[in-house]
Design an enzyme around this catalytic site. Structure first.
Site, PDB file in Angstrom:
ATOM      1  N   TYR A 247      41.666 -11.503  -3.858  1.00 52.35           N
ATOM      2  CA  TYR A 247      42.329 -12.098  -2.679  1.00 52.35           C
ATOM      3  C   TYR A 247      42.740 -11.001  -1.697  1.00 52.35           C
ATOM      4  O   TYR A 247      42.480 -11.093  -0.496  1.00 52.35           O
ATOM      5  CB  TYR A 247      43.552 -12.912  -3.115  1.00 52.35           C
ATOM      6  CG  TYR A 247      44.412 -13.344  -1.949  1.00 52.35           C
ATOM      7  CD1 TYR A 247      44.053 -14.426  -1.152  1.00 52.35           C
ATOM      8  CD2 TYR A 247      45.580 -12.644  -1.620  1.00 52.35           C
ATOM      9  CE1 TYR A 247      44.840 -14.806  -0.063  1.00 52.35           C
ATOM     10  CE2 TYR A 247      46.365 -13.021  -0.542  1.00 52.35           C
ATOM     11  CZ  TYR A 247      45.998 -14.096   0.235  1.00 52.35           C
ATOM     12  OH  TYR A 247      46.761 -14.462   1.319  1.00 52.35           O
TER      13      TYR A 247
ATOM     14  N   ASP B 139      36.018 -28.260   6.764  1.00 56.13           N
ATOM     15  CA  ASP B 139      35.943 -27.289   5.669  1.00 56.13           C
ATOM     16  C   ASP B 139      35.526 -25.978   6.332  1.00 56.13           C
ATOM     17  O   ASP B 139      34.395 -25.847   6.813  1.00 56.13           O
ATOM     18  CB  ASP B 139      34.906 -27.730   4.632  1.00 56.13           C
ATOM     19  CG  ASP B 139      34.733 -26.699   3.515  1.00 56.13           C
ATOM     20  OD1 ASP B 139      35.251 -25.566   3.634  1.00 56.13           O
ATOM     21  OD2 ASP B 139      34.058 -27.024   2.525  1.00 56.13           O
TER      22      ASP B 139
ATOM     23  N   LYS C 101      41.572 -10.164   2.362  1.00 57.63           N
ATOM     24  CA  LYS C 101      42.454 -10.006   3.524  1.00 57.63           C
ATOM     25  C   LYS C 101      42.232  -8.645   4.187  1.00 57.63           C
ATOM     26  O   LYS C 101      42.415  -8.500   5.398  1.00 57.63           O
ATOM     27  CB  LYS C 101      43.908 -10.208   3.105  1.00 57.63           C
ATOM     28  CG  LYS C 101      44.203 -11.645   2.676  1.00 57.63           C
ATOM     29  CD  LYS C 101      43.908 -12.636   3.801  1.00 57.63           C
ATOM     30  CE  LYS C 101      44.317 -14.053   3.462  1.00 57.63           C
ATOM     31  NZ  LYS C 101      44.109 -14.987   4.587  1.00 57.63           N
TER      32      LYS C 101
ATOM     33  N   SER D 255      47.079 -10.608   5.594  1.00 56.07           N
ATOM     34  CA  SER D 255      48.196 -10.505   4.651  1.00 56.07           C
ATOM     35  C   SER D 255      48.579  -9.048   4.509  1.00 56.07           C
ATOM     36  O   SER D 255      47.707  -8.164   4.536  1.00 56.07           O
ATOM     37  CB  SER D 255      47.797 -11.045   3.275  1.00 56.07           C
ATOM     38  OG  SER D 255      48.832 -10.786   2.344  1.00 56.07           O
TER      39      SER D 255
END
Ligand SMILES: NC(=O)c1ccc[n+]([C@@H]2O[C@H](COP(=O)([O-])OP(=O)(O)OC[C@H]3O[C@@H](n4cnc5c(N)ncnc54)[C@H](O)[C@@H]3O)[C@@H](O)[C@H]2O)c1
Length: 251
Positions: free
Chosen positions: A153, A60, A157, A140
């Site tokens: 999100y 994890d 990034k 990203s």
């Protein structure tokens, strides 16, 4: 020009997923020993069993002990690591920032930023024990060209890009740190984002219309760029965050 990773050891997190499995297979085809890490024990095990030289480690990436154990396991199995690919990451369900609960945001920060911090923290000393090496983080293009509905999100990034560039200056010249910025790709990411296995038609049409190359990224596109950034042929590249986006970032 052949990119060879013969006798090199490469650790890939999130390796059971779309990008991670393609990255692992591509390094394996270039001769590397692979340490295939994922929270999905089954997926990591199946991939490792299909590669010529690989072990699977359940990790994890939000857990400091687990990431430290991952690096230890890699060193124990192969005598050291040469490349760390911090790939594991997940989007939140598409929706407005004001509707996100704090628990989701904390999880996003952990799985997308804390993970990269931990991967770098434990990889840097291991790479130094080997005499140097490379870190590649999967960020990203959404960090640079954020679309509505994925704001937190996208921000995570952005942090990965800044961490990549900052760390690159800190650990040079023996360690290089680069990132790949993919555009949307039809992997398990789509399921996390939309709840559906495939991108809904209207969303796909809208998103692809913003990509000059007129298609989504393939996992192999991402794997090829990761391999290059980690290779000796990219030996003068550090702090580079490479847009693998079919031109999305120029629109
Ligand atoms: N697919 C895209 O459109 C796209 C675009 C840009 C960036 N990315 C990034 O690429 C990376 C890989 O995504 P993907 O497209 O392969 O998605 P994916 O869902 O196919 O794979 C993600 C993998 O990460 C693993 N994972 C999730 N939580 C974890 C945890 N806590 N610890 C360890 N492993 C965990 C999952 O089990 C899965 O195998 C992510 O960082 C993602 O943000 C994806």
């Amino acid at each position: 020009m052949e990119l060879s990773f013969k006798d090199k050891t490469v650790v890939v997190t999130g390796a059971a997923g779309g990008f991670g499995s393609s990255i692992a297979r591509t390094f394996a085809a270039a001769g590397a020993h692979l340490v295939v890490s994922d929270i999905d024990t089954d997926g990591a095990g199946k991939l490792a069993a299909a590669l010529p030289s690989a072990i699977a480690v359940t990790t994890d990436v939000t857990d400091p002990d687990a990431v430290r154990d991952l690096v230890d396991a890699a060193e124990l199995a192969y005598g050291g690591i040469d490349v760390m690919v911090n790939n594991a990451g997940v989007p939140h369900r598409k929706g407005a920032l004001v509707d996100l609960d704090v628990g989701t945001v904390d999880w996003q920060l952990a799985v997308n930023i804390r993970s990269v911090f931990l991967g770098c923290k434990y990889a840097v000393p291991a790479l130094r024990r080997r005499g140097g090496g490379v870190i590649v983080n999967i960020a990203s293009v959404a960090a640079k060209r954020p679309r509505p509905g994925l704001t937190v999100y996208n921000a995570t990034k952005g942090a990965v890009i800044t961490m990549t560039r900052g760390l690159a200056g800190e650990v040079a010249p023996d360690i290089r740190v680069n990132a790949v910025n993919p555009v949307v790709s039809e992997t398990g990411f789509v399921k996390s984002l939309t709840g559906s296995d495939v991108l809904p038609g209207d969303l796909r049409k809208d998103w692809v219309s913003g990509i000059p190359m007129a298609r989504t990224a393939s996992p192999q596109d991402v794997a090829n760029s990761t391999l290059y950034l980690a290779s000796d042929q990219a030996g003068f590249l550090t702090g580079v965050c490479l847009d693998v986006d079919g031109g999305r970032s120029i629109q």
